[in-house]
Design a protein around this motif. Sequence first.
Motif, mmCIF file in Angstrom:
data_model
loop_
_atom_site.group_PDB
_atom_site.id
_atom_site.type_symbol
_atom_site.label_atom_id
_atom_site.label_comp_id
_atom_site.label_asym_id
_atom_site.label_seq_id
_atom_site.Cartn_x
_atom_site.Cartn_y
_atom_site.Cartn_z
ATOM 1 N N PRO A 107 0.811 -1.226 0.000
ATOM 2 C CA PRO A 107 0.000 0.000 0.000
ATOM 3 C C PRO A 107 0.840 1.271 0.000
ATOM 4 C CG PRO A 107 -0.085 -1.074 2.145
ATOM 5 C CD PRO A 107 0.651 -2.002 1.236
ATOM 6 N N MET A 109 3.505 1.787 -1.806
ATOM 7 C CA MET A 109 4.260 1.955 -3.047
ATOM 8 C C MET A 109 3.296 2.225 -4.200
ATOM 9 S SD MET A 109 6.960 -1.158 -2.844
ATOM 10 C CE MET A 109 7.696 -1.624 -1.283
ATOM 11 N N LEU A 149 -1.352 5.182 -6.059
ATOM 12 C CA LEU A 149 -1.208 4.216 -4.975
ATOM 13 C C LEU A 149 -2.317 3.183 -5.116
ATOM 14 C CD1 LEU A 149 -0.459 6.564 -1.945
ATOM 15 C CD2 LEU A 149 1.124 4.982 -3.041
ATOM 16 N N ALA A 151 -4.501 2.134 -3.142
ATOM 17 C CA ALA A 151 -5.785 2.535 -2.552
ATOM 18 C C ALA A 151 -6.595 3.423 -3.501
ATOM 19 C CB ALA A 151 -5.553 3.263 -1.234
ATOM 20 N N GLN A 152 -5.928 3.963 -4.521
ATOM 21 C CA GLN A 152 -6.646 4.835 -5.460
ATOM 22 C C GLN A 152 -7.127 4.072 -6.683
ATOM 23 O OE1 GLN A 152 -3.180 7.312 -5.771
ATOM 24 N NE2 GLN A 152 -4.117 8.973 -4.613
#
Lengths: 374, 301
Positions: A107, A109, A149, A151-152
């Motif tokens: 997460p 990177m 990232l 999470a996006q």
Amino acid sequence: MSVAQAAALPIAERARAAVELDNVEKTYGTGKSAVKALKGVSFDIADNEFFTLLGPSGCGKTTLLRALAWFESVTAGTIRLFGEDIVDVPTYKRSINTVFQHYSLFPHMSVAENVAYGLKRLKKSKSEIEATVADMLELVKMTDFAGRLPAQLSGGQQQRVALARALAPHPKVLLLDEPLSALDLKLRQSMRQELKQIQARTGITFIFVTHDQDEALSMSDRVAVMSAGYVQQVGTPNEIYEHPANRFVAGFVGDANFIDAQITSPVGDTVTCRTKGGAVLQADARNLLEGQRDVTLFLRPEKVKLAKVGAATVDGEITDIQYLGNSTMMQIDIGEAEPLVVTEPLGEVDQRLRQVGDRVGVILSPSALQILVE
Amino acid sequence: MANLPSNPALRRTLSLAPALGIIGIFMLIPVGIIAVFSFLEAKSFGGVVWSFSTDAYVQLLYERALDDSLILSPGYLIIIWRSFLLAGIAMLCCLVVGFPVAYFISRQPLQHRNMWILLITIPFWTNQLVRTFAWIIILGRNGIIEAPFHWVGILGSDDTLGLMYSNFAIAVGLTYTFIPLMVLPIYASLEKLDFTLVEAAADLYSSKWEAFSKVIIPLSKPGIIAGCLLVFIPSLGAFIQPDLLGGGKNMMLGTLVQFQFSTARNWPFGAAIAMILLAAVVIFLMIYARAARGQQKMELH
Ligand SMILES: Nc1ncnc2c1ncn2[C@@H]1O[C@H](COP(=O)(O)OP(=O)(O)O)[C@@H](O)[C@H]1O
Ligand SMILES: [Mg+2]
């Protein structure tokens, strides 16, 4: 065809076996709480093959993958990778990469850093890393997201990055643990095609885990069907669908009818048998064992043809009709223990003519009726 | 809730009012008083004279000679330096010892973890003064550590290893006192860490050390930073440990402040030192806030 026969590759292919599993056993825990997750698993996977492990949840698929990646040590047996025994080779020295079920992207990177991670650990040159990362992101169509990232990203996009990350070091074998199960139906179907294409393009041996028989049949060169820690059958999708080794495989890989019967005639290409309900049927004799009298006949619902009463093998009464869009599924009582499940494609017959309670003739051709090896 | 105004912003402000009030009364006002005192003149026997002066701050760096000229004096700078040094050492010791402990607890079966956390926090429930005194028995002359040397005869009856009343003793005391504050936040972030990421790192050719340095450390960074701050800040202003374990000579900022308000009766100077401590704390908290923002971006969905 017996399990042992199906497991062995033809001699020419054997030399190029990517993975050979020999009597692999895995027991979790000890004493009373011990769980035997793998029981004498033996089969070979050819180089450049799209190989699928298919089985219900809890049958040991993940355990087998984890043993291949060495996250889990095996209790007994040997695992060879291109002829080399790797039972004692730790994960980070194996030329095997994994696409994890929940992606497990780093997460902290970016997408590009994730894809570059394995290459950096392998001490590749900077220019080579950049080139490979660009290639991989293009392969999975994620070039525009290189700086994001994890999470996006959406689930499907994370899936692609996980695939690129695992492919980037160009491993000899790629393990994929139910990679499509978290995606929605449409995405899942397009990813099936794409995975298959990527496998063909890269030439990497894929070992794909799924509990979804459609996925297994549509993507694989060969499939190993597992249940309760055992390998039940290894074969091409066609072999396991048309000639299942046993009742479990027959029932798991698709819908199936089973009819108990007794052999009444001497053995030829076909045999005559009498069912419990009294019907006399001709069946394909290839699986019949020497001296066997009691048999289970197996029949796929779409292999049944309907005709007029009296003009078919047996007569029966429709007890249920389900509309499935491209076909209808009917239950037909032919006087056996279980009603016969029959699917009929739409368009051939005007379905509105069929009603619950109608009597119909049921054609059971000898080639469609198979004897099951239990 | 019927009479609350309908404007949402106003309503939010109003509902925060009690909290703001408490912060105002218990934090801003005392800090404000200290800030004001630090710019006043000292009365000879405690208290302040209400006239503006920067003497308190000047005093930190310079000594006023008899002819009223200022001479650079390192005495207080040494105390500030010692405070930062010892707080830094205590922080590092806590990190080196606390990280493996937190890691160990986070890898225990779920039902055992709370018991371990309880064990870590139990000392917190005992009086700090008593626990610090215990270290005198351990480190002191003829204490638990020295006694065997005396028995064996390596040390004569009048000799001592000199462990007590030293910077070493203070560092030990600070480390011991504040280590739970390091373990707890690191544990909290390690517990959240998805360990399949460590498997993923191994899968991608990371040795154990690389998996640790490239994945575990970066992902537990918020916990590490929080732990470091929680140890460093109170260590910087610590009073009991330097007082009891350092003896009179090894002063730290905390002891210096206490000394100014009690024995020396120089309130503005004590207030000025407190303000410097506060400034240091604010700077560290800003560093933390910046690191935490980076973390939030990573967890955004
Ligand atoms: N770490 C473990 N400890 C104990 N039992 C386990 C562990 N992992 C899996 N098992 C058991 O081993 C069996 C096979 O599990 P698994 O390989 O995860 O199945 P699948 O991936 O096919 O769903 C299951 O009965 C499961 O409960
Ligand atoms: Mg699984």
